[in-house]
Design a protein around this motif. Structure first.
Motif, PDB file in Angstrom:
ATOM      1  N   PHE A 141     -45.887  26.110 -56.647  1.00 17.73           N
ATOM      2  CA  PHE A 141     -45.380  24.729 -56.706  1.00 17.73           C
ATOM      3  C   PHE A 141     -44.878  24.435 -58.129  1.00 17.73           C
ATOM      4  N   PHE A 142     -45.684  24.784 -59.117  1.00 16.17           N
ATOM      5  CA  PHE A 142     -45.265  24.510 -60.500  1.00 16.17           C
ATOM      6  C   PHE A 142     -44.117  25.426 -60.934  1.00 16.17           C
ATOM      7  N   TYR A 143     -44.036  26.605 -60.341  1.00 10.55           N
ATOM      8  CA  TYR A 143     -42.871  27.451 -60.598  1.00 10.55           C
ATOM      9  C   TYR A 143     -41.600  26.702 -60.181  1.00 10.55           C
ATOM     10  N   PHE A 144     -41.597  26.166 -58.973  1.00  9.22           N
ATOM     11  CA  PHE A 144     -40.386  25.467 -58.528  1.00  9.22           C
ATOM     12  C   PHE A 144     -40.107  24.239 -59.379  1.00  9.22           C
ATOM     13  N   LEU A 145     -41.169  23.517 -59.758  1.00  7.99           N
ATOM     14  CA  LEU A 145     -40.933  22.319 -60.586  1.00  7.99           C
ATOM     15  C   LEU A 145     -40.342  22.682 -61.941  1.00  7.99           C
ATOM     16  N   THR A 146     -40.933  23.688 -62.597  1.00  7.72           N
ATOM     17  CA  THR A 146     -40.551  23.946 -63.987  1.00  7.72           C
ATOM     18  C   THR A 146     -39.385  24.919 -64.120  1.00  7.72           C
ATOM     19  N   ASP A 147     -39.264  25.876 -63.196  1.00  6.18           N
ATOM     20  CA  ASP A 147     -38.261  26.928 -63.368  1.00  6.18           C
ATOM     21  C   ASP A 147     -37.003  26.713 -62.525  1.00  6.18           C
ATOM     22  N   VAL A 148     -37.088  25.855 -61.528  1.00  7.04           N
ATOM     23  CA  VAL A 148     -35.914  25.634 -60.679  1.00  7.04           C
ATOM     24  C   VAL A 148     -35.475  24.162 -60.761  1.00  7.04           C
ATOM     25  N   ILE A 149     -36.385  23.254 -60.416  1.00  5.89           N
ATOM     26  CA  ILE A 149     -35.986  21.844 -60.348  1.00  5.89           C
ATOM     27  C   ILE A 149     -35.688  21.278 -61.741  1.00  5.89           C
ATOM     28  N   ALA A 150     -36.545  21.567 -62.713  1.00  6.08           N
ATOM     29  CA  ALA A 150     -36.337  20.983 -64.062  1.00  6.08           C
ATOM     30  C   ALA A 150     -34.994  21.403 -64.674  1.00  6.08           C
ATOM     31  N   PRO A 151     -34.662  22.714 -64.712  1.00  2.00           N
ATOM     32  CA  PRO A 151     -33.339  23.043 -65.284  1.00  2.00           C
ATOM     33  C   PRO A 151     -32.180  22.490 -64.460  1.00  2.00           C
ATOM     34  N   SER A 152     -32.363  22.433 -63.148  1.00  2.00           N
ATOM     35  CA  SER A 152     -31.289  21.879 -62.318  1.00  2.00           C
ATOM     36  C   SER A 152     -31.073  20.389 -62.640  1.00  2.00           C
ATOM     37  N   HIS A 153     -32.187  19.646 -62.793  1.00  2.00           N
ATOM     38  CA  HIS A 153     -32.062  18.224 -63.150  1.00  2.00           C
ATOM     39  C   HIS A 153     -31.459  18.059 -64.541  1.00  2.00           C
ATOM     40  N   ALA A 154     -31.869  18.942 -65.461  1.00  2.00           N
ATOM     41  CA  ALA A 154     -31.320  18.844 -66.822  1.00  2.00           C
ATOM     42  C   ALA A 154     -29.809  19.099 -66.781  1.00  2.00           C
ATOM     43  N   ALA A 155     -29.391  20.088 -65.986  1.00  2.00           N
ATOM     44  CA  ALA A 155     -27.948  20.360 -65.847  1.00  2.00           C
ATOM     45  C   ALA A 155     -27.236  19.141 -65.272  1.00  2.00           C
ATOM     46  N   PHE A 156     -27.882  18.494 -64.307  1.00  2.00           N
ATOM     47  CA  PHE A 156     -27.293  17.305 -63.691  1.00  2.00           C
ATOM     48  C   PHE A 156     -27.102  16.185 -64.713  1.00  2.00           C
ATOM     49  N   GLN A 157     -28.076  16.054 -65.614  1.00  2.00           N
ATOM     50  CA  GLN A 157     -27.969  15.003 -66.646  1.00  2.00           C
ATOM     51  C   GLN A 157     -26.763  15.230 -67.555  1.00  2.00           C
ATOM     52  N   LEU A 158     -26.356  16.495 -67.671  1.00  2.00           N
ATOM     53  CA  LEU A 158     -25.236  16.816 -68.581  1.00  2.00           C
ATOM     54  C   LEU A 158     -23.873  16.729 -67.891  1.00  2.00           C
ATOM     55  N   ARG A 159     -23.891  16.340 -66.603  1.00  2.00           N
ATOM     56  CA  ARG A 159     -22.639  16.442 -65.822  1.00  2.00           C
ATOM     57  C   ARG A 159     -21.512  15.593 -66.386  1.00  2.00           C
ATOM     58  N   LEU A 160     -21.861  14.476 -67.026  1.00  2.00           N
ATOM     59  CA  LEU A 160     -20.806  13.580 -67.525  1.00  2.00           C
ATOM     60  C   LEU A 160     -20.572  13.756 -69.023  1.00  2.00           C
ATOM     61  N   THR A 161     -21.112  14.817 -69.586  1.00  2.63           N
ATOM     62  CA  THR A 161     -20.930  15.062 -71.021  1.00  2.63           C
ATOM     63  C   THR A 161     -19.953  16.230 -71.212  1.00  2.63           C
ATOM     64  N   GLU A 162     -19.694  16.536 -72.476  1.00  7.46           N
ATOM     65  CA  GLU A 162     -18.819  17.679 -72.745  1.00  7.46           C
ATOM     66  C   GLU A 162     -19.605  18.965 -72.953  1.00  7.46           C
ATOM     67  N   ALA A 163     -20.900  18.902 -72.744  1.00  5.31           N
ATOM     68  CA  ALA A 163     -21.753  20.087 -72.949  1.00  5.31           C
ATOM     69  C   ALA A 163     -21.701  21.000 -71.722  1.00  5.31           C
ATOM     70  N   THR A 164     -20.505  21.423 -71.378  1.00  9.29           N
ATOM     71  CA  THR A 164     -20.347  22.187 -70.121  1.00  9.29           C
ATOM     72  C   THR A 164     -21.046  23.543 -70.193  1.00  9.29           C
ATOM     73  N   GLN A 165     -21.048  24.154 -71.390  1.00 11.56           N
ATOM     74  CA  GLN A 165     -21.691  25.468 -71.503  1.00 11.56           C
ATOM     75  C   GLN A 165     -23.208  25.344 -71.289  1.00 11.56           C
ATOM     76  N   SER A 166     -23.800  24.343 -71.922  1.00 11.97           N
ATOM     77  CA  SER A 166     -25.242  24.122 -71.745  1.00 11.97           C
ATOM     78  C   SER A 166     -25.545  23.818 -70.283  1.00 11.97           C
ATOM     79  N   ARG A 167     -24.711  23.002 -69.681  1.00  9.99           N
ATOM     80  CA  ARG A 167     -24.919  22.659 -68.270  1.00  9.99           C
ATOM     81  C   ARG A 167     -24.880  23.919 -67.412  1.00  9.99           C
ATOM     82  N   ASP A 168     -23.897  24.799 -67.672  1.00 11.03           N
ATOM     83  CA  ASP A 168     -23.779  26.019 -66.867  1.00 11.03           C
ATOM     84  C   ASP A 168     -24.981  26.941 -67.061  1.00 11.03           C
TER      85      ASP A 168
END
Ligand SMILES: N[C@@H](CCC(=O)N[C@@H](CS)C(=O)NCC(=O)O)C(=O)O
Length: 208
Positions: free
Chosen positions: A101-128
């Motif tokens: 459960f914590f694997y999915f929270l920290t290793d899958v969901i957290a980076p995916s949410h962080a990428a989502f937060q960057l969607r409207l910024t110019e940090a496209t490389q970090s998002r990818d």
């Protein structure tokens, strides 16, 4: 009857699926995030962080029990409706479920949410980079299915809820032919009526 304040987001849908899987009666209260209803005085009185999901449980007397943090809510629901979200085995089986459960929270969901937060910024490389980390971790989770049909072993648990919702969100990025067991698990959960109802719990809010 539990009131579930939320919107059509992964955190809220995970709670709706858990309520459905546990057959706990609930009522959705739509919070329009685009209209900033999460920061209304009424909602801040329930959740001072101004976030969703938040539940209000009036079924156990007064005062009503108010809880936020989607993952805390999952554990609360597991406690009030035992036998649906945690494995039947002893402490080792439970520990494996928590590990995954914590694997999915920290290793899958957290980076995916962080990428989502960057969607409207110019940090496209970090998002990818973040999105790719989420996808790589999701695909690597196929190994969890080697000891049972579900992510936590032989029975459906809250790991499957966390894993399924993020797998659905990332599904167009996954090369499903390369992960046949993951695909079989995903397809079988997608056909479950309780999961389908949870996925649609926030569809068609009154004013959106
Ligand atoms: N860690 C919290 C995160 C809650 C959260 O960030 N909710 C988002 C929707 S998924 C939200 O309310 N966003 C609106 C905002 O931040 O104004 C949880 O798991 O419940």
């Amino acid at each position: 009857m539990i009131e579930l304040y939320g919107a059509r987001t992964g955190n809220c849908i995970r709670v709706a699926i858990a309520l459905e899987v546990c057959s706990i009666p609930y009522r959705v209260v739509h919070v329009n995030l685009r209209h900033a209803e999460q920061r209304s005085v009424a909602h801040l009185a329930l959740n001072p962080a101004g976030k969703v999901p938040t539940i209000v449980d009036r079924s156990r007397g007064e005062p009503p029990f108010v809880l936020s943090q989607s993952n805390a809510i999952l554990f609360y629901l597991s406690d009030i409706a035992p036998g649906h979200l945690m494995p039947p085995g002893g402490e080792r089986q439970r520990a494996i479920v928590l590990e995954r459960f914590f694997y999915f929270l920290t290793d899958v969901i957290a980076p995916s949410h962080a990428a989502f937060q960057l969607r409207l910024t110019e940090a496209t490389q970090s998002r990818d980079v973040l999105e790719q980390k989420a996808i790589t971790s999701l695909v690597a989770a196929e190994r969890f299915l080697s000891d049972g049909a579900f992510m936590g072993g032989g029975s459906f648990t809250l790991v499957d809820i966390a894993a399924f919702t993020i797998a659905k969100a990332l599904s167009r990025h996954v090369d499903w032919d390369q992960v046949p067991r993951l695909r079989e698990w995903f397809d079988s959960l997608e056909k479950q009526p309780a999961i389908d109802r949870g996925l649609r719990a926030f569809d068609k809010p009154p004013e959106q």
